[in-house]
Design a protein around this motif. Structure first.
Motif, PDB file in Angstrom:
ATOM      1  N   ASN A  41     -13.711   7.253  -6.505  1.00  0.00           N
ATOM      2  CA  ASN A  41     -12.252   7.400  -5.798  1.00  0.00           C
ATOM      3  C   ASN A  41     -12.549   7.176  -4.335  1.00  0.00           C
ATOM      4  OD1 ASN A  41      -9.611   8.090  -5.243  1.00  0.00           O
ATOM      5  ND2 ASN A  41      -9.700   8.642  -7.251  1.00  0.00           N
TER       6      ASN A  41
ATOM      7  N   ASN B  80     -11.573   3.476  -2.479  1.00  0.00           N
ATOM      8  CA  ASN B  80     -10.408   3.599  -1.411  1.00  0.00           C
ATOM      9  C   ASN B  80     -10.994   2.752  -0.207  1.00  0.00           C
ATOM     10  OD1 ASN B  80      -8.183   4.685  -2.604  1.00  0.00           O
ATOM     11  ND2 ASN B  80      -8.503   6.656  -1.772  1.00  0.00           N
ATOM     12  N   ALA B  81     -12.353   3.141   0.078  1.00  0.00           N
ATOM     13  CA  ALA B  81     -12.912   2.419   1.382  1.00  0.00           C
ATOM     14  C   ALA B  81     -12.782   1.107   1.227  1.00  0.00           C
ATOM     15  CB  ALA B  81     -14.354   3.277   1.576  1.00  0.00           C
TER      16      ALA B  81
ATOM     17  N   ILE C 246      -8.862  -0.361   7.813  1.00  0.00           N
ATOM     18  CA  ILE C 246      -7.529  -0.354   8.370  1.00  0.00           C
ATOM     19  C   ILE C 246      -6.962   0.930   9.129  1.00  0.00           C
ATOM     20  CG2 ILE C 246      -6.523  -2.304   7.197  1.00  0.00           C
ATOM     21  CD1 ILE C 246      -4.751  -0.126   5.704  1.00  0.00           C
ATOM     22  N   GLY C 247      -7.710   2.005   8.817  1.00  0.00           N
ATOM     23  CA  GLY C 247      -7.148   3.402   9.168  1.00  0.00           C
ATOM     24  C   GLY C 247      -5.939   4.041   8.692  1.00  0.00           C
TER      25      GLY C 247
ATOM     26  N   GLN D  49       1.626   7.408  -0.633  1.00  0.00           N
ATOM     27  CA  GLN D  49       0.902   6.216   0.107  1.00  0.00           C
ATOM     28  C   GLN D  49       1.375   5.683   1.547  1.00  0.00           C
ATOM     29  OE1 GLN D  49       1.987   4.241  -3.279  1.00  0.00           O
ATOM     30  NE2 GLN D  49      -0.162   3.658  -4.056  1.00  0.00           N
TER      31      GLN D  49
ATOM     32  N   MET E 268      -2.175   8.723  -6.593  1.00  0.00           N
ATOM     33  CA  MET E 268      -2.791  10.282  -7.383  1.00  0.00           C
ATOM     34  C   MET E 268      -4.276  10.433  -7.107  1.00  0.00           C
ATOM     35  SD  MET E 268      -1.052  10.094 -11.030  1.00  0.00           S
ATOM     36  CE  MET E 268      -1.145   8.199 -11.485  1.00  0.00           C
TER      37      MET E 268
ATOM     38  N   LEU F 235      -6.338  10.715  -4.070  1.00  0.00           N
ATOM     39  CA  LEU F 235      -6.487  11.599  -3.381  1.00  0.00           C
ATOM     40  C   LEU F 235      -6.354  12.954  -3.538  1.00  0.00           C
ATOM     41  CD1 LEU F 235      -6.510   9.827   0.433  1.00  0.00           C
ATOM     42  CD2 LEU F 235      -8.453  10.449  -0.976  1.00  0.00           C
TER      43      LEU F 235
END
Ligand code: ADP
Length: 483
Positions: A349, A353-354, A384-385, A400, A414, A416
């Motif tokens: 996950n 995301n990274a 993008i941070g 989000q 969902m 994180l």
């Protein structure tokens, strides 16, 4: 005065005091109110009670004399004195309480010397008294010296002081009683108002409790509905996925090659069925976590090895995305109690995301450090941070940062929240650090602790990375990144 003197002191007791003094002195005396009315008294002379105060005209003189006390209050010494309009002597001491004339102690109906009989004979004529009986009454009037009067008045001066303090006490008691009564009335009003308020609040609480119960029941129903629905959706999606895989296998074994258009279409089919699978998996997990059904299958494992293997398993994928993946650790082996499948869920996950939020050319760095008690795992990217004000919120379900329709990736918000729950179930913590347009870092801390009953197994990891099943897991986890 607001209160009657007879209500402030025990007048019967005071009367007994006067009576005792009369036995010694035989001088008439008493207590008058400021208007001259007798409150208590003893030894009143016949000349007054049977003559002066009975006859209308002479009684007028008595009244005038009584009221004249008011004008004689300012005097030096302890008492004042006057001759009444009917010829007798009166001495008095005003009883003053808090500057107010409350009563008068009077010692009266006496003479200082043998009376002037002629004067009284005239009185008998003026007021039409029977002269013999009138003069007989006159002969009974006590004659005292000024020294005797001084002694009596000294005594009455002390009595007046005691009387003042008794009256003051009585007054204060009355005031306190009135205050208490007022307080009680106020208190009663407050109690009534508060009771009404409480009753209203109780009704509101009851209403809210009912609503809460209804909401909990409805929530339960909705959760069950979601769980059922997710399972119902997962079955046909699994079927679609399997059919696509079968198709691919069959084409491979029959050496059928598709045109580039058809290949692209097949890929779209594959990616979107994977996305649906990720979505339903996440929905099922969120529901299970919500209900407390998700349980860890803890084993003593080498967590370093597991994290390294998972990271390396997505290395090719990340390389294809034109990003650099770096892995570093300060130690090669830490055996601790974890659920490897859930650690995989956490890692995939965070890694997906990274990748999702990092542009080609960027870096993803996985780093492990440790202390005696903890393992600190960092997954960092140069993407993008995350804005500062969102850092704590991204762990909430369905949250989000970029909700715009033009964003370059998909997601349900969902991931994180599931990661955080899984970390917490391992008694760990997770936090995010980020700098806008510079990248994000997720730092997880797991405690090092072993299960005592199970033997240490550093090779406990259940998934074989060479198998297609694992590639499918990665494909599902990374499915919401556009190729
Ligand atoms: P999603 O399915 O939307 O990715 P997540 O719960 O995994 O849901 O993440 C929630 C939100 O946190 C994301 O939509 C994104 O805005 C932000 N986020 C998570 N990881 C990163 C990251 N590495 N870089 C930038 N933003 C991130």
């Amino acid at each position: 005065m607001k209160y009657k003197l007879t209500n402030l002191i025990d007048i019967k007791q005071f009367q007994r005091l006067l009576e005792s003094f009369y036995v010694i002195s035989e001088i008439p005396h008493g207590l008058l109110d400021p208007d001259g009315n007798i409150l208590s008294g003893i030894g009143w002379q016949n000349i007054c009670t049977k003559f002066h105060r009975v006859n209308t005209k002479s009684a007028l003189n008595c009244k005038k004399s009584d009221l004249s006390i008011k004008d004689k209050l300012n005097f030096q010494g302890i008492y004042n004195m006057y001759q009444c309009k009917n010829g007798l002597m009166e001495a008095f001491i005003p009883v003053i309480v808090e500057g107010e004339h409350i009563a008068t102690l009077i010692l009266g109906q006496f003479l200082f010397s043998t009376p002037d009989i002629e004067y009284f004979r005239k009185q008998a004529q003026i007021f039409d008294f029977d002269e013999n009986t009138y003069l007989k009454a006159l002969s009974q009037v006590p004659i005292i010296s000024k020294e005797e009067l001084n002694t009596y008045m000294n005594y009455f001066f002390e009595v007046s002081k005691i009387l003042s303090s008794l009256i003051l006490k009585g007054l204060n008691q009355k005031k306190n009683e009135a205050l208490l009564k007022e307080h009680n009335t106020n208190l009663e009003k407050i109690v009534v108002a508060r009771t009404a308020q409480l009753t209203q609040m109780n009704t509101q609480i009851e209403k809210k409790e009912r609503k809460l119960k209804e909401t909990i029941a409805f929530d339960q129903l909705r959760t069950e509905f979601f769980a059922n629905l997710s399972h119902e959706i997962k079955t046909p999606i699994n079927l679609i996925s399997s059919v696509i895989q079968l198709l691919e296998l069959e084409m491979k074994s029959n050496e059928i090659s598709l045109s580039s258009v058809m290949d692209r279409r097949l890929n779209i089919l594959k990616q979107n069925s994977n996305r649906l699978l990720k979505l339903t998996n996440n929905l099922i997990d969120v529901t299970k976590i919500d209900c407390g059904y998700l349980k860890l299958n803890l084993q003593n494992c080498n967590i370093i090895n597991i994290i390294e293997n998972i990271t390396l398993s997505v290395a090719d994928y990340i390389k294809n995305k034109n990003m650099e993946l770096l892995f570093d650790t300060t130690t090669e082996e830490i055996i601790t109690a974890i659920d490897p499948t859930m650690i995989e869920r956490i890692m995939l996950n965070l890694l997906s995301n990274a990748v999702k939020f990092t542009n080609p050319g960027g870096k993803i760095i996985v780093n492990i450090t440790n202390s005696k008690k903890e393992i600190i795992l960092s997954i960092k990217d140069t993407g993008i941070g995350i804005p500062k004000d969102q850092l704590d919120l991204i762990f909430n379900p369905f949250r989000q940062v970029n909700k715009s329709l033009t964003r370059s990736h998909e997601g349900s918000g969902m991931g994180l929240s599931i990661v955080k729950s899984l970390v917490n179930m391992h008694q760990g913590t997770i936090m995010a650090k980020s700098k806008h347009n510079k990248g994000s870092e997720f730092i997880i801390t797991f405690p090092i602790k072993k299960l005592p009953s199970i033997e240490n197994t550093s090779e406990c990891y259940p998934l074989d990375y060479s198998k297609n099943t694992h590639i499918e897991i990665i494909n599902i986890e990374f499915s919401d990144i556009y190729s």
